[in-house]
Design a protein around this motif. Structure first.
Motif, mmCIF file in Angstrom:
data_model
loop_
_atom_site.group_PDB
_atom_site.id
_atom_site.type_symbol
_atom_site.label_atom_id
_atom_site.label_comp_id
_atom_site.label_asym_id
_atom_site.label_seq_id
_atom_site.Cartn_x
_atom_site.Cartn_y
_atom_site.Cartn_z
ATOM 1 N N GLY A 28 60.631 20.553 -17.024
ATOM 2 C CA GLY A 28 61.462 20.750 -18.801
ATOM 3 C C GLY A 28 60.052 20.481 -19.665
ATOM 4 N N PRO A 29 60.281 20.611 -20.797
ATOM 5 C CA PRO A 29 58.921 20.624 -21.511
ATOM 6 C C PRO A 29 58.326 19.632 -21.291
ATOM 7 C CG PRO A 29 60.883 20.436 -22.840
ATOM 8 C CD PRO A 29 61.561 20.528 -21.517
ATOM 9 N N TYR A 30 56.805 20.135 -21.274
ATOM 10 C CA TYR A 30 55.623 18.454 -20.852
ATOM 11 C C TYR A 30 54.548 19.177 -21.094
ATOM 12 C CZ TYR A 30 52.882 14.961 -18.058
ATOM 13 O OH TYR A 30 52.160 14.068 -18.172
ATOM 14 N N VAL A 31 53.456 17.643 -22.263
ATOM 15 C CA VAL A 31 52.309 18.261 -22.066
ATOM 16 C C VAL A 31 52.206 16.603 -22.195
ATOM 17 C CG1 VAL A 31 52.328 19.816 -23.057
ATOM 18 C CG2 VAL A 31 52.326 18.019 -24.365
ATOM 19 N N SER A 32 51.183 16.306 -21.493
ATOM 20 C CA SER A 32 49.926 14.732 -21.521
ATOM 21 C C SER A 32 49.361 15.019 -23.339
ATOM 22 C CB SER A 32 48.894 14.917 -20.544
ATOM 23 O OG SER A 32 48.144 15.832 -21.080
ATOM 24 N N ASP A 33 49.673 15.923 -24.209
ATOM 25 C CA ASP A 33 49.170 15.547 -25.079
ATOM 26 C C ASP A 33 49.363 14.172 -26.064
ATOM 27 O OD1 ASP A 33 49.102 17.991 -24.550
ATOM 28 O OD2 ASP A 33 48.020 17.632 -26.970
ATOM 29 N N VAL A 34 51.051 13.697 -25.458
ATOM 30 C CA VAL A 34 51.824 12.564 -26.330
ATOM 31 C C VAL A 34 51.507 11.137 -25.741
ATOM 32 C CG1 VAL A 34 53.694 11.375 -26.705
ATOM 33 C CG2 VAL A 34 53.749 14.136 -27.068
ATOM 34 N N PHE A 35 51.386 11.073 -24.434
ATOM 35 C CA PHE A 35 50.452 9.632 -23.687
ATOM 36 C C PHE A 35 48.736 9.889 -24.284
ATOM 37 C CE2 PHE A 35 54.131 10.131 -21.088
ATOM 38 C CZ PHE A 35 54.634 8.860 -21.098
ATOM 39 N N ASN A 36 48.333 10.886 -24.397
ATOM 40 C CA ASN A 36 47.074 10.803 -25.021
ATOM 41 C C ASN A 36 46.897 10.119 -26.096
ATOM 42 O OD1 ASN A 36 46.218 11.593 -22.054
ATOM 43 N ND2 ASN A 36 45.416 13.917 -23.067
ATOM 44 N N ALA A 37 47.386 11.159 -26.678
ATOM 45 C CA ALA A 37 47.710 10.157 -28.191
ATOM 46 C C ALA A 37 47.998 9.077 -28.298
ATOM 47 C CB ALA A 37 48.528 11.169 -29.380
ATOM 48 N N VAL A 38 48.757 8.709 -28.222
ATOM 49 C CA VAL A 38 49.212 7.127 -27.165
ATOM 50 C C VAL A 38 48.337 6.092 -27.237
ATOM 51 C CG1 VAL A 38 50.301 5.290 -26.476
ATOM 52 C CG2 VAL A 38 51.457 7.854 -27.659
ATOM 53 N N ALA A 39 47.567 6.275 -25.648
ATOM 54 C CA ALA A 39 46.195 5.972 -25.310
ATOM 55 C C ALA A 39 45.267 6.080 -26.690
ATOM 56 C CB ALA A 39 45.439 6.698 -23.552
ATOM 57 N N GLU A 40 44.790 6.914 -27.463
ATOM 58 C CA GLU A 40 43.837 7.148 -28.149
ATOM 59 C C GLU A 40 43.834 6.357 -29.532
ATOM 60 O OE1 GLU A 40 42.791 11.316 -29.134
ATOM 61 O OE2 GLU A 40 41.942 11.176 -26.958
ATOM 62 N N ASP A 41 45.318 5.708 -29.761
ATOM 63 C CA ASP A 41 45.894 5.264 -31.241
ATOM 64 C C ASP A 41 45.532 3.489 -30.712
ATOM 65 O OD1 ASP A 41 47.665 3.197 -32.742
ATOM 66 O OD2 ASP A 41 47.679 5.827 -33.055
ATOM 67 N N ARG A 42 44.911 2.789 -31.568
ATOM 68 C CA ARG A 42 44.146 1.549 -31.964
ATOM 69 C C ARG A 42 45.974 0.102 -32.470
ATOM 70 N NH1 ARG A 42 42.388 -0.933 -37.118
ATOM 71 N NH2 ARG A 42 42.782 0.724 -38.402
ATOM 72 N N HIS A 43 47.087 1.186 -32.485
ATOM 73 C CA HIS A 43 47.803 0.239 -32.549
ATOM 74 C C HIS A 43 49.103 0.568 -31.490
ATOM 75 C CE1 HIS A 43 46.033 -0.675 -36.195
ATOM 76 N NE2 HIS A 43 46.020 0.667 -36.965
ATOM 77 N N LEU A 44 48.879 1.475 -30.718
ATOM 78 C CA LEU A 44 49.770 1.647 -30.125
ATOM 79 C C LEU A 44 49.324 1.228 -28.449
ATOM 80 C CD1 LEU A 44 51.380 5.272 -31.473
ATOM 81 C CD2 LEU A 44 52.016 3.079 -31.995
ATOM 82 N N THR A 45 50.128 1.415 -27.546
ATOM 83 C CA THR A 45 50.487 1.198 -26.328
ATOM 84 C C THR A 45 51.404 1.682 -25.578
ATOM 85 O OG1 THR A 45 49.303 -0.311 -24.670
ATOM 86 C CG2 THR A 45 51.108 -1.130 -26.093
ATOM 87 N N ILE A 46 51.124 2.329 -24.201
ATOM 88 C CA ILE A 46 52.129 2.584 -23.118
ATOM 89 C C ILE A 46 52.570 1.279 -22.484
ATOM 90 C CG2 ILE A 46 53.355 4.243 -21.787
ATOM 91 C CD1 ILE A 46 50.836 5.972 -23.004
ATOM 92 N N LYS A 47 53.880 0.354 -22.610
ATOM 93 C CA LYS A 47 54.333 -0.463 -21.448
ATOM 94 C C LYS A 47 55.173 0.803 -20.560
ATOM 95 C CE LYS A 47 55.129 -3.744 -24.737
ATOM 96 N NZ LYS A 47 56.026 -5.160 -25.518
ATOM 97 N N HIS A 48 54.675 -0.122 -19.463
ATOM 98 C CA HIS A 48 56.053 -0.196 -18.419
ATOM 99 C C HIS A 48 57.101 -1.134 -17.889
ATOM 100 C CE1 HIS A 48 52.252 2.815 -17.171
ATOM 101 N NE2 HIS A 48 51.581 1.814 -17.630
ATOM 102 N N ASP A 49 57.784 -0.450 -17.898
ATOM 103 C CA ASP A 49 59.051 -1.541 -18.310
ATOM 104 C C ASP A 49 60.164 -0.575 -17.040
ATOM 105 O OD1 ASP A 49 61.074 -3.112 -18.444
ATOM 106 O OD2 ASP A 49 61.034 -2.339 -21.095
ATOM 107 N N TYR A 50 61.589 -1.140 -17.065
ATOM 108 C CA TYR A 50 62.394 -0.313 -15.742
ATOM 109 C C TYR A 50 63.710 -0.535 -16.538
ATOM 110 C CZ TYR A 50 59.400 -1.908 -12.283
ATOM 111 O OH TYR A 50 58.440 -2.115 -11.815
ATOM 112 N N ASN A 51 64.384 1.446 -16.375
ATOM 113 C CA ASN A 51 65.707 1.155 -16.948
ATOM 114 C C ASN A 51 66.693 0.624 -16.786
ATOM 115 O OD1 ASN A 51 66.552 2.797 -14.879
ATOM 116 N ND2 ASN A 51 66.055 4.266 -15.686
#
Length: 134
Positions: A28-51
């Motif tokens: 489907g529609p995909y780009v890494s831009d969103v993850f890159n923007a989160v990685a560069e934001d000092r207030h946000l993080t990407i948490k690895h979790d389980y559904n």
């Protein structure tokens, strides 16, 4: 969600909310831009979790060291807010499979070829010209 926000805006207002150049990848529609923007934001993080089924998932979250009141409030243009609220309203009750089906039912995905970029603005015009609404 970001793809849908861009698609809703392109369809209804003739422009995307972001400047992302969406790619129709295998899933489907995909780009890494969103993850890159989160990685560069000092207030946000990407948490690895389980559904709920035990499968891994990534969740965007505020960093523990960041408190909402540490920064001035973020002002969102009303146009953005209306589009984002509509995406949330339309998808909040969907489970993962229903959400994916919803994304795949969008005109850009149904009418485009995998492994190509999606011109959401032109696809929005085309969709409207055909009398379709999504």
């Amino acid at each position: 969600m970001v793809y849908l926000a861009d698609w809703y805006s392109a369809l209804k207002h003739g422009h995307q909310l972001t400047d992302i150049k969406w790619f129709f990848d295998h899933y489907g529609p995909y780009v890494s831009d969103v993850f890159n923007a989160v990685a560069e934001d000092r207030h946000l993080t990407i948490k690895h979790d389980y559904n709920a089924f035990g499968n891994p998932k990534d969740v965007v979250a505020l960093k523990k060291s960041h408190h909402v009141f540490d920064s001035p409030p973020i002002r969102i243009d009303n146009h953005y807010k209306v589009v984002l609220d509509e995406v949330i309203e339309d998808t909040q009750q969907l489970n993962w499979n229903e959400f994916i089906d919803y994304v795949y039912s969008s005109y850009p995905i149904k009418s485009s070829i995998r492994y190509h970029y999606l011109d959401l603005v032109n696809l929005g015009r085309e969709c409207k010209d055909k009398g379709l609404n999504f």
